[in-house]
Design an enzyme around this catalytic site. Structure first.
Site, short mmCIF file in Angstrom:
data_model
loop_
_atom_site.label_atom_id
_atom_site.label_comp_id
_atom_site.label_asym_id
_atom_site.label_seq_id
_atom_site.Cartn_x
_atom_site.Cartn_y
_atom_site.Cartn_z
N GLY A 1 10.00 -48.93 15.91
CA GLY A 1 9.06 -49.46 16.02
C GLY A 1 8.02 -50.19 16.53
O GLY A 1 8.12 -50.99 17.76
N GLU B 1 -9.07 -56.29 -1.94
CA GLU B 1 -9.74 -55.68 -0.78
C GLU B 1 -10.22 -54.46 -0.78
O GLU B 1 -12.02 -53.93 -0.31
CB GLU B 1 -8.90 -56.61 1.59
CG GLU B 1 -9.18 -57.33 1.50
CD GLU B 1 -7.93 -57.04 2.89
OE1 GLU B 1 -8.10 -57.84 2.83
OE2 GLU B 1 -7.70 -55.99 2.52
N ALA C 1 2.31 -59.75 9.56
CA ALA C 1 1.89 -59.96 10.54
C ALA C 1 2.66 -61.05 11.68
O ALA C 1 3.20 -61.14 12.58
CB ALA C 1 0.46 -59.60 10.87
N VAL D 1 13.65 -41.82 13.71
CA VAL D 1 14.64 -42.27 13.92
C VAL D 1 15.87 -42.02 12.08
O VAL D 1 14.98 -42.64 11.46
CB VAL D 1 15.10 -43.39 14.09
CG1 VAL D 1 16.19 -44.54 14.32
CG2 VAL D 1 14.53 -43.41 15.86
N PHE E 1 4.09 -54.67 14.11
CA PHE E 1 3.26 -55.78 14.87
C PHE E 1 4.59 -56.53 15.54
O PHE E 1 4.53 -57.48 16.95
CB PHE E 1 3.02 -57.12 14.18
CG PHE E 1 1.45 -56.50 14.26
CD1 PHE E 1 0.24 -57.07 14.72
CD2 PHE E 1 0.90 -56.39 12.54
CE1 PHE E 1 -0.58 -56.83 14.21
CE2 PHE E 1 -0.32 -56.51 11.84
CZ PHE E 1 -1.31 -56.21 13.03
N GLY E 2 5.97 -56.37 15.09
CA GLY E 2 6.87 -57.33 15.27
C GLY E 2 7.72 -56.34 17.17
O GLY E 2 7.80 -56.94 16.98
N ASP F 1 8.96 -56.42 8.12
CA ASP F 1 8.95 -56.55 7.40
C ASP F 1 10.72 -55.67 6.74
O ASP F 1 10.12 -55.79 5.71
CB ASP F 1 7.91 -55.63 6.60
CG ASP F 1 5.99 -55.45 6.29
OD1 ASP F 1 5.90 -57.22 6.38
OD2 ASP F 1 5.58 -54.98 6.12
#
Lengths: 422, 422
Positions: free
Chosen positions: B10, B170, B315, B78, B13-14, B299
């Protein structure tokens, strides 16, 4: 309130300029287009090569025309034109009547009867086409990086562009930049400088409408960028494994079609004489025989210049034709009063890569870096809207100094579905 | 040369921050992602609402990491993680072994078991999702303009957003802006001010993680923009004709799902305990039980704070977790030596429309125009790359003064295919 109704088919250069020139006239104008945007096609190859975003070169038609209260914009696909009943039919069955009709439906690519090549070698006319080509180019490099052997990776690093007109030349130059500059430090397992780009042109010179000296210059620029230019040879077959150029087979998973044009299919429902490219053969006032209230302009029309030669399929021709027809309608000119349409040739230019271009203005020919600066200037100038001019210019400045590209994105199809297909 | 191999799944952000923090370490790092780009998800709703282009908020992962020669980026999906054999399997069958694994595969939306709702009410996680929603919103107005009666057009001018978290709020604000400002002079047959926007939240307050005072402010801002905020009610059914909110049926062709999250499906192949949202319950060092060389972050993880409460799916949590795991690996810390992960909460913000926001920083709460300026500043600051910061800022300035939106484009599906489906 019940003004004469003018229907315009198509919001490209011809249709949009006809509409603008009819803005605030005492006419009820309807513009019908399949998409919701006017596309600045001369820069479409930059979307296909990940340099610009779709929003940079496309603007909603109804936004451009929002200040003209006499213009209604309808998004829809016209499937039939009934010239005698004075009605156009949309795919959903809606009928829209007209008193005057301006047909500006443009052209698609032609595969010279080999329609099965379309899926293997996509052409470049719409935003959707451009994004498909962009994704194919980017996925090729991704696939190559996943290969276990160099020989396996090779076919993903071969690019074939068929057709040496402006679009083919621009795409070849852009792919060379992507491979040899943008991607340089991005991969670990493949050597992107091993990328091979082939540009195939059937006639003896690329950019055949330009003077031979400039064609040779353009070829020289391309070769210096690493493109292999093959002229005087035709593509005889395209398969999922590559392209056959007369007796040579070039293995490639990325083939781009920039060769032939075919006018839009709806013209066939008009039941009037068409030329070999499917364009309507129009009279000197751009109307069709016996129907002085129906006009065809732009790439959909085969109009002749003073010498009886067909006008080229260029944006300025369409723009001038759109304005000319609008003038006839504004003045309510009867057929007999109409002066013939005359194209004023302001010259033409083609760009090769990031720093070179060629151009012809009347008797003046020029090429090189300053020609490229002029090309940039002219294209930014003719873009619609301050925001687009500003964004495109800043993207170009950014690319010029960094060699990066602002829209290198893959998101439409997962690589895995492509991978299993090989 | 044979360094220890770290595989990261992935590039959100992480994963991206883990990779950057491992850049130029004496480790052989592989990052695998389904797409080729890192997406700045906090601004994704602006792509869905036609304000920004995909290229403005997404950057190729391999470009971000191009200066780290120890990092290889692979595009692939994956499908299986074998924690004992220490191998991940891609959809095309490729096996990639690892010594350390960092799982940062994120989440998708959850329809609480009503998967048939997905096609009717798309959610917003990827660029593809955003462009699908953008096209649906724009096509609705186009369809309304083609209707012959006002009553027929009405259902195309109703918008329902399910879920009153930041994304829902939003989107509701953005659609209100589109209808009441951007589109104002663009249509002739419909009155766009007749557009109705419904925001449905099951709990008593929108933005339920914020203090009640701020939630009420946000609700007030939305109502002033023309959004109908319905709280304390649940959606009980979604059909192609509209949404049922308890006993009321709202006819609408545009329903957006911003309600639930479900962690990525590949986590189920790990064979470890998951929480109700499908997230891996990790230990205090973010590793999984009995496998100190496998970590789950962002997440995809259910990590606890000091008080034993699960950390939110934000995030900053993912970023800090990525850096924390990278630190453990750089220092080659054995399980027993590892300090527990601690989240440093810098506060959070949500924006409502073009000029208002709310924010919490520790004990400080604020709202209004200056909160919105702070929101703009923080989001531009955290964007990756100078070019994106510059483009987003100039697009915002442009929209602020003109109410226009830079990417109001429909090109993926023809309106006709949609029209016939109704």
């Amino acid at each position: 309130m019940a003004h004469t109704k003018v229907v315009i088919l198509g919001g490209g250069f011809g249709g949009l300029n006809a509409a603008k020139a009819l803005g605030n006239a005492k006419l009820d104008v309807w513009l019908i287009d399949q998409t919701n945007h006017h596309l600045f096609q001369p820069l479409l190859y930059q979307v296909a090569s990940a340099a610009l975003s779709p929003g940079d070169i496309a603007v909603p038609i109804r936004e451009i025309l929002s200040n003209y209260e006499n213009i209604t914009v309808i998004m829809g696909e016209v499937v039939k034109i009934d010239k005698d009943a004075k009605v156009v039919v949309l795919r959903n069955g809606d009928h829209i009547g007209f008193e005057y009709l301006i047909i500006a439906t443009g052209a698609r690519h032609s595969y010279f009867g080999r329609d099965e090549w379309e899926a293997l070698a996509p052409g470049l006319k719409t935003l959707n086409d451009a994004l498909k080509i962009r994704e194919r180019i980017l996925i090729s490099f991704e696939k190559a990086e996943r290969c276990d052997s160099i020989s396996e990776a090779k076919k993903y690093l071969n690019f074939v562009i068929i057709g040496g007109g402006p679009t083919g030349v621009e795409m070849a130059g852009a792919i060379a930049e992507i491979a040899y500059e943008t991607m340089l430090k991005n991969f670990r397992r493949i050597d992107v400088t091993k990328t091979k780009i082939y540009l195939i042109e059937g006639s003896p010179h690329i950019l055949p409408v330009y003077p031979e000296r400039l064609s040779e210059k353009a070829k020289h620029y391309l070769e210096r960028m690493g493109v292999q230019v093959i002229t005087g040879k035709r593509v005889t077959d395209i398969t999922s494994e590559g392209a056959k150029v007369e007796n040579t087979f070039i293995p490639a998973h990325n083939i781009i079609w920039a060769a032939g044009n075919q006018a839009s299919a709806v013209l066939q429902t008009l039941d009037v004489p068409l030329d070999r490219q499917g364009r309507v053969i129009v009279e000197s006032d751009l109307s069709i025989p016996d129907h002085p209230h129906i006009f065809v302009i732009g790439d959909a029309a085969c109009a002749m210049d003073e010498k009886g030669k067909p006008l080229p399929g260029l944006a300025p021709v369409a723009v001038q034709q759109g304005r000319y027809v609008a003038m006839l309608l504004r003045k309510r000119m009867a057929k007999s009063e109409r002066p013939p349409f005359r194209y004023f040739d302001k010259g033409s230019m083609a760009t090769i890569g990031k720093t070179k271009a060629i151009g012809v203005f009347g008797k003046i020919q020029f090429s090189g870096f300053f020609a490229w600066l002029a090309w940039c200037f002219v294209h930014v100038l003719y873009l619609i809207g301050f925001r687009n001019r500003f964004t495109v210019l800043s993207q170009w400045l950014f690319s010029y100094f960094t060699s990066r590209r602002g829209a290198r994105l893959i998101y439409r199809s997962p690589i895995e579905s492509e991978m299993t297909k090989k």
